[in-house]
Every structure is written in C-alpha cells, then in structure tokens.
Design an enzyme around this catalytic site. Structure first.
Site, short mmCIF file in Angstrom:
data_model
loop_
_atom_site.label_atom_id
_atom_site.label_comp_id
_atom_site.label_asym_id
_atom_site.label_seq_id
_atom_site.Cartn_x
_atom_site.Cartn_y
_atom_site.Cartn_z
N HIS A 72 0.84 -1.20 0.00
CA HIS A 72 0.00 0.00 0.00
C HIS A 72 0.87 1.25 0.00
O HIS A 72 1.85 1.32 0.72
CB HIS A 72 -0.92 0.01 1.23
CG HIS A 72 -2.09 -0.92 1.11
ND1 HIS A 72 -3.17 -0.89 1.96
CD2 HIS A 72 -2.36 -1.90 0.20
CE1 HIS A 72 -4.05 -1.81 1.58
NE2 HIS A 72 -3.58 -2.44 0.53
N TYR A 195 -8.87 5.16 8.21
CA TYR A 195 -8.93 5.47 9.65
C TYR A 195 -9.94 6.61 9.79
O TYR A 195 -9.73 7.70 9.24
CB TYR A 195 -7.57 5.94 10.16
CG TYR A 195 -6.55 4.82 10.31
CD1 TYR A 195 -5.86 4.33 9.21
CD2 TYR A 195 -6.26 4.27 11.56
CE1 TYR A 195 -4.92 3.31 9.34
CE2 TYR A 195 -5.32 3.25 11.71
CZ TYR A 195 -4.66 2.78 10.59
OH TYR A 195 -3.73 1.78 10.73
N PRO A 288 -3.46 -0.69 19.33
CA PRO A 288 -3.26 -1.12 17.94
C PRO A 288 -3.35 -0.02 16.88
O PRO A 288 -3.00 -0.27 15.72
CB PRO A 288 -4.37 -2.16 17.73
CG PRO A 288 -5.41 -1.83 18.74
CD PRO A 288 -4.69 -1.24 19.91
N LYS A 292 1.64 -1.06 15.21
CA LYS A 292 3.05 -1.17 15.54
C LYS A 292 3.46 -2.45 16.27
O LYS A 292 4.66 -2.79 16.32
CB LYS A 292 3.48 0.02 16.41
CG LYS A 292 3.52 1.32 15.68
CD LYS A 292 4.64 1.35 14.66
CE LYS A 292 4.45 2.42 13.64
NZ LYS A 292 4.91 2.10 12.31
N TYR A 378 4.36 5.92 10.52
CA TYR A 378 3.49 4.80 10.15
C TYR A 378 4.24 3.81 9.27
O TYR A 378 4.21 2.60 9.51
CB TYR A 378 2.23 5.31 9.43
CG TYR A 378 1.15 4.26 9.28
CD1 TYR A 378 0.03 4.27 10.12
CD2 TYR A 378 1.24 3.26 8.32
CE1 TYR A 378 -0.96 3.31 10.00
CE2 TYR A 378 0.25 2.29 8.20
CZ TYR A 378 -0.84 2.32 9.04
OH TYR A 378 -1.81 1.37 8.92
P1 FAD Z 1 2.88 -13.01 21.22
O1 FAD Z 1 2.41 -13.04 19.83
O2 FAD Z 1 1.91 -12.72 22.31
O3 FAD Z 1 3.59 -14.40 21.50
C1 FAD Z 1 3.97 -14.80 22.80
C2 FAD Z 1 3.94 -16.30 22.85
O4 FAD Z 1 4.38 -16.74 24.15
C3 FAD Z 1 2.54 -16.87 22.68
O5 FAD Z 1 2.54 -17.83 21.66
C4 FAD Z 1 2.19 -17.43 24.04
O6 FAD Z 1 1.32 -18.55 23.95
C5 FAD Z 1 3.57 -17.81 24.58
N1 FAD Z 1 3.63 -17.92 26.03
C6 FAD Z 1 2.97 -17.17 26.96
N2 FAD Z 1 3.26 -17.60 28.18
C7 FAD Z 1 4.14 -18.63 28.06
C8 FAD Z 1 4.78 -19.48 28.98
N3 FAD Z 1 4.56 -19.35 30.29
N4 FAD Z 1 5.63 -20.42 28.51
C9 FAD Z 1 5.84 -20.57 27.17
N5 FAD Z 1 5.22 -19.79 26.24
C10 FAD Z 1 4.38 -18.83 26.69
N6 FAD Z 1 -0.76 -5.53 16.65
C11 FAD Z 1 -0.91 -4.79 15.57
O7 FAD Z 1 0.07 -4.18 15.14
N7 FAD Z 1 -2.14 -4.71 14.95
C12 FAD Z 1 -3.23 -5.42 15.39
O8 FAD Z 1 -4.29 -5.37 14.81
C13 FAD Z 1 -3.10 -6.19 16.54
N8 FAD Z 1 -4.14 -6.91 17.03
C14 FAD Z 1 -3.96 -7.65 18.16
C15 FAD Z 1 -5.01 -8.37 18.69
C16 FAD Z 1 -4.86 -9.10 19.87
C17 FAD Z 1 -6.02 -9.87 20.44
C18 FAD Z 1 -3.59 -9.11 20.52
C19 FAD Z 1 -3.38 -9.87 21.81
C20 FAD Z 1 -2.53 -8.40 19.96
C21 FAD Z 1 -2.70 -7.67 18.79
N9 FAD Z 1 -1.65 -6.96 18.22
C22 FAD Z 1 -1.82 -6.23 17.14
C23 FAD Z 1 -0.33 -6.99 18.78
C24 FAD Z 1 0.55 -7.99 18.05
O9 FAD Z 1 -0.20 -9.11 17.68
C25 FAD Z 1 1.65 -8.34 19.02
O10 FAD Z 1 2.40 -7.17 19.24
C26 FAD Z 1 2.55 -9.47 18.53
O11 FAD Z 1 1.85 -10.69 18.55
C27 FAD Z 1 3.78 -9.57 19.44
O12 FAD Z 1 4.46 -10.75 19.20
P2 FAD Z 1 5.19 -11.51 20.37
O13 FAD Z 1 5.82 -12.71 19.73
O14 FAD Z 1 6.04 -10.56 21.12
O15 FAD Z 1 4.06 -11.95 21.39
C1 DHB Z 2 -4.95 -3.59 11.36
C2 DHB Z 2 -4.86 -3.36 12.68
C3 DHB Z 2 -4.43 -2.11 13.11
O1 DHB Z 2 -4.29 -1.87 14.40
C4 DHB Z 2 -4.12 -1.12 12.22
O2 DHB Z 2 -3.73 0.09 12.67
C5 DHB Z 2 -4.22 -1.38 10.89
C6 DHB Z 2 -4.64 -2.63 10.46
C7 DHB Z 2 -5.41 -4.93 10.89
O3 DHB Z 2 -5.68 -5.79 11.74
O4 DHB Z 2 -5.52 -5.12 9.69
#
Ligand code: FAD
Ligand code: DHB
Length: 385
Positions: A72, A195, A288, A292, A378
């Site tokens: 995009h 947005y 969100p 980021k 962004y």
């Molecule tokens: P995570 O993806 O949370 O991975 C952590 C892992 O550790 C998980 O698999 C978990 O099961 C595991 N874990 C936890 N505890 C233990 C333990 N005790 N022992 C072993 N393993 C364990 N970001 C955006 O930019 N846009 C979005 O739209 C967006 N939507 C989101 C929606 C939701 C519901 C959530 C929760 C987050 C969202 N985020 C979004 C944020 C983004 O998904 C996260 O920043 C990203 O997943 C971070 O990755 P991570 O690997 O650090 O953590």
């Molecule tokens: C999406 C989520 C966001 O938080 C955002 O700023 C843009 C896109 C998404 O899930 O597609």
C-alpha cells in the site's frame, strides 16, 4: 538438555529470533504453552512496515509475502464529510504491506528453522543473573524438564512469566475504550486502509486479502461482543466510515470472527536482567491504532539476534550491553506514535477534545510537514534507528 539460547514463546518474536539465530549458527530451543495450530490461527496484526518486509525478505521469508501480500502507498484519514489520502511514497519514499500475522507465523513454521516444544506448562526461569541460567517446565506428556542455556530470551508476550523476572520500571496507560474487531468474507470496500474519526467513535477499515476484510469499531471497555449482532456492526461501520458519502459504499458480508480487544500502552525498562533478555510484547504493549505491535517485535528480535550472534560467534559483548537502550529508542518512538494516533482518532464525549482532534486531523491532512510526520512513523523508521 542444553542449548545456547532458550527462547520462551513461539509467537512472531520467538520464532523469528530462533530463525535468525539458527541461520547464523547459534543454537536455540523454543518453549511454547499453546499448540502449534492455536498459535498459527490467532488473528492479530495485519500491517507490516517497509523495514519489517525488508528484514523478512533478507532472511528468506519474503517469497509468499511478496506474492500474496499487498503493498500500500498510504492510508485514508477521514471525519464526517471529508476523506483524505496520505501518500507515504510521495512523502517518505516508503510503503507498508498488508500481510496478516497469521501468514508471517505460517512462513516461520514452514521455514523449519525453529526447534519448538509446544504444549508445555509451568515455565519457570532460574538463575538469570548468572552465566548458567535455565528454564524448567513440564512437557506435553506431563514430564518435568530442564533446559540449560547461556541466555534466555523472554518472547512470551504480555502474560508470560519473563517480564516478572526482570526488576524494572514500568510505564503504563490504560485507555477508556476498546476495539470490537471483525473478520468478514467480503471484498474490501476500499483500496487502502481507512482510519475514521466520528462523533460515535473511531472506525477502521482494513483487510487481509482481496476477499477478506478486517474492520474495527471503538466500543466502551467491558463490551460484550454478543451485544453487537452482525446487522448492528455493519450499520455502525457504515455510519462511521461514511457509507453514502460522495457515492462511497461499504459492502457488508458474512462475519467469521468477532472479538473485543482492550487498549493499553505499557513499557518495561530495562529489557534485560543478567542473561534474560525481553523482546516483543513481553517488554511493551501499544494500542493497535498505529499498527506497531508486530513490527516492534520484529525490530526487537532483529537487534537481539545481532547482539547474541556477536556474543557467540565473535566474542563481542558491545551489542549485548547496548541491546536494551537500542531497542527502547524505537519502542518509545512507537509508543508515542501509537498514543498519538489513538488519542487523535478516538472520541470520549468531550466537545473541547473533539475540536482539538478535528483541528489536528485537518492539519495532518493539509500540511506537508504534518503528513510527513505521520507517514514517517506509520511506514516505519529503519531498524536500528
Ligand atoms: P505473542 O504473539 O503474544 O507471543 C507470545 C507467545 O508466548 C505466545 O505464543 C504465548 O502462547 C507464549 N507464552 C505465553 N506464556 C508462556 C509461557 N509461560 N511459557 C511458554 N510460552 C508462553 N498488533 C498490531 O500491530 N495490529 C493489530 O491489529 C493487533 N491486534 C492484536 C489483537 C490481539 C487480540 C492481541 C493480543 C494483539 C494484537 N496486536 C496487534 C499486537 C501484536 O499481535 C503483538 O504485538 C505481537 O503478537 C507480538 O508478538 P510476540 O511474539 O512478542 O508476542
Ligand atoms: C490492522 C490493525 C491495526 O491496528 C491497524 O492500525 C491497521 C490494520 C489490521 O488488523 O488489519
């Protein structure tokens, strides 16, 4: 069992860290509480910054992304009666890509570089201040296990145990609203993300593919998704996104997933204690709105992998020593940007705040300086900035 880096968590941070280390000849084992299927199907982020795409491409994870992802040039910002396009390419020469976190996760699993123990429990870190830290856990069969390592990487998200093992300052902001997010089997009604500021609350039109749309509505904290039947969701999305405005139409379709996400900013500093290093959501959470969270996790583990490879392969600890400060520079920039986007676009019922928000939106969409600031943040700053 012994490895060089014990990684807790097989989300994007943990799996990518494992991939980067393995490619550089550093051993790693990943421990994960959930099943592989559960981790792979969690619907979360959808937007990759240019630097995330460049990094994934550089390390052999870009083929499907470039074939199936969608590049995009920018986003639309709107409020009732007006929609403006911000062109990141014109403003900064950078783009963003629509490619779901689920797809990134699948690519990491398909790469086959990570040795993962799924469905473990009772993860506990020990002796992280020493040069012989270890993790104890119970494996999928119920047997107690011990994993010895030189370093532990806490990539276990916001609910994992790693962050509690780091004595740290915490900085936090809870927002008085949440997002109701839906996934729908319908072609997006827009070419790029919209947005929208609206007196009823924020709305976002995003997408996952030419046939799948992802949309969000600002809702009060504590909202029960059951109080939002599908018809009500589409009607409110249409209202906030401007259905009928200048002939634009929002096409509804079957909703396949519906959930409510609370919004929080959280930063823990430092991101290291002895030989325990935090990365991704284990160290910081952003609301969100700026897309980021996933990108920050990718940037953290890129820095951490470089630091650990320098330690193990070159016997140099300079990058290990500066890891926390290096990562936090970007974390705070993204924390500010996410807070700024969130507070500019979400409504709280205060008429004074609403006028300030509209003034800000008018400035950002009419001034090259304002638009460039948004675009630069962004589309994302280079990793290591
Ligand atoms: P995570 O993806 O949370 O991975 C952590 C892992 O550790 C998980 O698999 C978990 O099961 C595991 N874990 C936890 N505890 C233990 C333990 N005790 N022992 C072993 N393993 C364990 N970001 C955006 O930019 N846009 C979005 O739209 C967006 N939507 C989101 C929606 C939701 C519901 C959530 C929760 C987050 C969202 N985020 C979004 C944020 C983004 O998904 C996260 O920043 C990203 O997943 C971070 O990755 P991570 O690997 O650090 O953590
Ligand atoms: C999406 C989520 C966001 O938080 C955002 O700023 C843009 C896109 C998404 O899930 O597609």
């Amino acid at each position: 069992m012994r490895t060089q880096v014990a990684i807790i968590g097989a989300g994007p941070a943990g799996l990518l860290l494992s991939h980067l280390l393995t490619r550089a000849g550093v051993d790693a084992v990943v421990l994960e509480t959930r099943s592989q299927e559960y981790v792979a199907s969690r619907i979360r982020a959808g937007i990759l910054e240019q630097s995330s795409v460049d990094l994934l491409t550089e390390v052999g994870l870009g083929d499907r992304l470039r074939a199936e992802g969608h590049e995009h040039r920018g986003i639309y910002l709107q409020w009732p009666g007006e929609r403006h396009h911000l062109d990141f390419v014109d403003l900064t020469g950078r783009t963003v890509w629509v490619y779901g976190q689920t797809e990134v996760q699948k690519d990491l699993v398909a790469a086959g570089t990570a040795e993962v123990r799924y469905e473990i429990s009772e993860t506990t870190v020990h002796d992280v201040e020493t040069s012989r830290p270890y993790v104890t856990y119970v494996d999928a069969r119920g047997t107690a296990q011990r994993l010895d390592a030189d370093v532990i990487a806490g990539c276990d998200g916001s609910f994992g145990p790693s962050r509690n093992a780091v004595p740290a300052e915490t900085y936090e902001r809870t927002y008085p609203y949440s997002w109701l997010g839906i996934l729908a089997d319908v072609a997006p009604s827009t070419d790029e993300l919209i947005y929208a500021w609206h007196p009823n609350g924020f709305a976002l039109h995003s997408m996952r593919s030419p046939t799948v749309s992802r949309l969000y509505l600002q809702v009060p904290n504590g909202t029960d998704p059951a109080s939002w039947p599908d018809d009500r969701i589409w009607e409110e999305l249409g209202r906030r996104l401007g259905h009928g405005q200048d002939g634009w139409k929002l096409t509804p379709g079957p909703i396949t997933d519906k959930s409510v996400l609370p919004m929080r900013s959280y930063v823990q500093t430092p991101m290291r204690h002895g030989n325990l290093f935090l990365a991704g959501d284990a160290a910081h959470i952003v609301p969100p709105t700026g897309a980021k969270g996933l990108n920050l996790a990718i940037a953290d583990v890129t820095l951490l992998a470089k630091a650990l490879v320098a330690r193990f392969r070159e016997r140099s600890d300079a990058l290990v020593s500066s890891y926390s400060d290096d990562a936090l520079r970007r974390v705070w920039r993204c924390t500010h940007f996410s807070w700024w986007m969130t507070t500019m676009l979400h409504t709280g019922g205060d008429p004074f705040d609403a006028q300030l928000q509209l003034s800000q939106l008018k400035w950002v969409t009419s001034s090259t300086a304002g638009a460039t600031g948004l675009a630069e943040n962004y589309a994302g700053l280079p990793i290591g900035f």
